[in-house]
Design an enzyme around this catalytic site. Structure first.
Site, PDB file in Angstrom:
ATOM      1  N   GLY A   8     -48.749   3.399  21.106  1.00 60.14           N
ATOM      2  CA  GLY A   8     -48.332   4.607  21.839  1.00 60.14           C
ATOM      3  C   GLY A   8     -47.880   4.230  23.241  1.00 60.14           C
ATOM      4  N   GLY A  11     -45.572   6.541  25.452  1.00 59.48           N
ATOM      5  CA  GLY A  11     -46.020   7.890  25.811  1.00 59.48           C
ATOM      6  C   GLY A  11     -46.375   8.004  27.285  1.00 59.48           C
ATOM      7  N   GLN A  12     -46.865   9.199  27.668  1.00 60.06           N
ATOM      8  CA  GLN A  12     -47.154   9.478  29.080  1.00 60.06           C
ATOM      9  C   GLN A  12     -48.176   8.482  29.653  1.00 60.06           C
ATOM     10  OE1 GLN A  12     -49.676  12.749  29.999  1.00 60.06           O
ATOM     11  NE2 GLN A  12     -48.896  13.011  32.067  1.00 60.06           N
ATOM     12  N   LEU A  13     -49.277   8.294  28.949  1.00 52.52           N
ATOM     13  CA  LEU A  13     -50.310   7.369  29.420  1.00 52.52           C
ATOM     14  C   LEU A  13     -49.911   5.923  29.142  1.00 52.52           C
ATOM     15  CD1 LEU A  13     -53.198   6.729  30.412  1.00 52.52           C
ATOM     16  CD2 LEU A  13     -54.001   7.192  28.083  1.00 52.52           C
ATOM     17  N   ASP A  51     -46.328   2.325  13.123  1.00 52.10           N
ATOM     18  CA  ASP A  51     -46.852   3.629  12.733  1.00 52.10           C
ATOM     19  C   ASP A  51     -48.330   3.423  12.409  1.00 52.10           C
ATOM     20  OD1 ASP A  51     -47.595   5.978  11.604  1.00 52.10           O
ATOM     21  OD2 ASP A  51     -46.074   5.986  10.019  1.00 52.10           O
ATOM     22  N   TYR A 141     -56.746  19.742  18.042  1.00 56.49           N
ATOM     23  CA  TYR A 141     -56.808  18.541  18.885  1.00 56.49           C
ATOM     24  C   TYR A 141     -58.252  18.288  19.338  1.00 56.49           C
ATOM     25  CZ  TYR A 141     -55.966  15.846  23.241  1.00 56.49           C
ATOM     26  OH  TYR A 141     -55.974  14.934  24.260  1.00 56.49           O
TER      27      TYR A 141
HETATM   28  C1  AKB Z   1     -53.771  18.462  26.740  1.00 56.18           C
HETATM   29  O1  AKB Z   1     -53.502  19.336  27.579  1.00 56.18           O
HETATM   30  O2  AKB Z   1     -53.748  18.658  25.524  1.00 56.18           O
HETATM   31  C2  AKB Z   1     -54.182  17.100  27.249  1.00 56.18           C
HETATM   32  C3  AKB Z   1     -55.657  16.967  27.362  1.00 56.18           C
HETATM   33  C4  AKB Z   1     -56.412  17.718  28.374  1.00 56.18           C
HETATM   34  O3  AKB Z   1     -56.244  16.203  26.637  1.00 56.18           O
HETATM   35  N1  AKB Z   1     -53.559  16.835  28.512  1.00 56.18           N
END
Ligand code: AKB
Length: 317
Positions: A8, A11-13, A51, A141
């Site tokens: 990854g 990505g952002q991080l 992947d 998530y």
């Molecule tokens: C999100 O907003 O989903 C993320 C997080 C807080 O994990 N930046």
């Protein structure tokens, strides 16, 4: 000598952590990988298309480069995950389980996997949320991050896999864009302000969330990963915190530099997600165990972003 694989990396991080890791291990010892094509953030790094759902392909890349440490960052974030929960669950869980299993089989030295404040939910105490508390996440998530934390601890306890993790707050950086999170507004707001445009915020003006400037996030991650194993006493994931602010407070910090900047509030489906998360985090366990301390507050972050972002804006267009 360690060889590090970042999954990854575009990505952002990942795009900032890859550079942070190259300062520790040397650029030749950090392999960037992503499901998408390499972007400018990983220029100069060896790159693999990977992947993480493909366990065999991932294992082959680990063997090819003699990888000893994996930073597995690939995930679907909170807002995006709600659009397709099954897909988000599958990617977030299968990816992690593939890496933990490979780490066990190949005796990898260390694994890093990010968790999030999304592991908390509506019944969690919202102020100074403790390390150990009620966790009832209500986004896919958050559920996947909570389950992932249990799996990390399980692989550490049962198989001795040295896996380490941080519950990131919202991450704010100017070098890359976030994708699909509830805290993304706190990055977008700087882009709009510098473009001289009005900003319509998808959260209400008084929604407090824990946040962190990217240099602090990179430092926290590397400090945790470089800490002696005996200091890493939490094997699920550590609370870390830096700043808590609301949309109206970040707007006010921008207006000190750009008085014309204007903001309005139009909460959408992300508001209940934000409402289910803490306002602020108690990270005393990370501070005691491995010496975590942030460097940036809201004013210092805004000053740094408004100074450095303008020259990068063309690269985002
Ligand atoms: C999100 O907003 O989903 C993320 C997080 C807080 O994990 N930046």
């Amino acid at each position: 000598m360690d060889k590090v694989l970042v999954i990854g990396a575009c990505g952002q991080l990942g795009s900032e952590l890859t550079h942070g890791l190259s300062k520790v291990f040397g650029q030749d010892n950090v392999i960037a990988s992503d499901i998408s094509n390499p972007n400018s953030a990983v220029e100069g790094f060896q790159f693999e298309r990977l992947d993480v759902m493909d366990a065999e392909g991932t294992a082959e890349i680990i063997d090819k480069h003699g990888i000893t440490q994996v930073y597995h960052l690939a995930a679907i974030l909170s807002a995006k995950g709600e659009e397709n929960p099954q897909w988000a669950w599958n990617l977030n869980m299968t990816g992690l389980l593939n890496i933990l299993e490979i780490a066990k089989e190949k005796n990898l030295r260390k694994v890093y996997w990010p968790s999030s404040i999304a592991v908390f939910g509506p019944s969690t105490p919202v102020d100074n949320t403790p390390q150990h508390t009620v966790m009832d996440p209500n986004t896919v998530y958050g559920i996947s991050k909570q389950a992932g934390e249990r799996w990390c601890e399980y692989y550490f306890e049962k198989y001795g896999v040295d896996v380490r993790s941080i519950r990131y707050p919202g991450l704010i950086g100017y070098k890359s864009l976030p994708g699909g999170g509830t805290t993304d507004y706190a990055v977008d707001i700087y882009h709009k302000a510098l473009a001289g445009e009005h900003f319509e915020c998808f959260l209400s003006e008084d929604t407090y969330l824990p946040m962190m400037y990217m240099p602090d996030a990179i430092k926290a991650t590397i400090d945790l990963m470089e800490a002696p194993a005996e200091n890493v006493k939490v094997r699920s994931s550590y609370n870390v915190s830096a700043i808590s602010f609301s949309p109206s407070e970040i707007a006010a910090s921008i207006q000190k530099h750009l008085p014309e900047f204007s903001i309005s509030y139009h909460p959408d489906f992300r508001q209940p997600i934000a409402d289910s998360w803490p306002n602020s985090i108690d990270d005393s366990v990370a501070r005691n165990d491995w010496g975590w301390k942030e460097a940036y507050d809201l004013e210092a972050m805004t000053t740094d972003i408004l100074k450095n972002l303008p020259e990068l804006i063309p690269s985002f267009q």
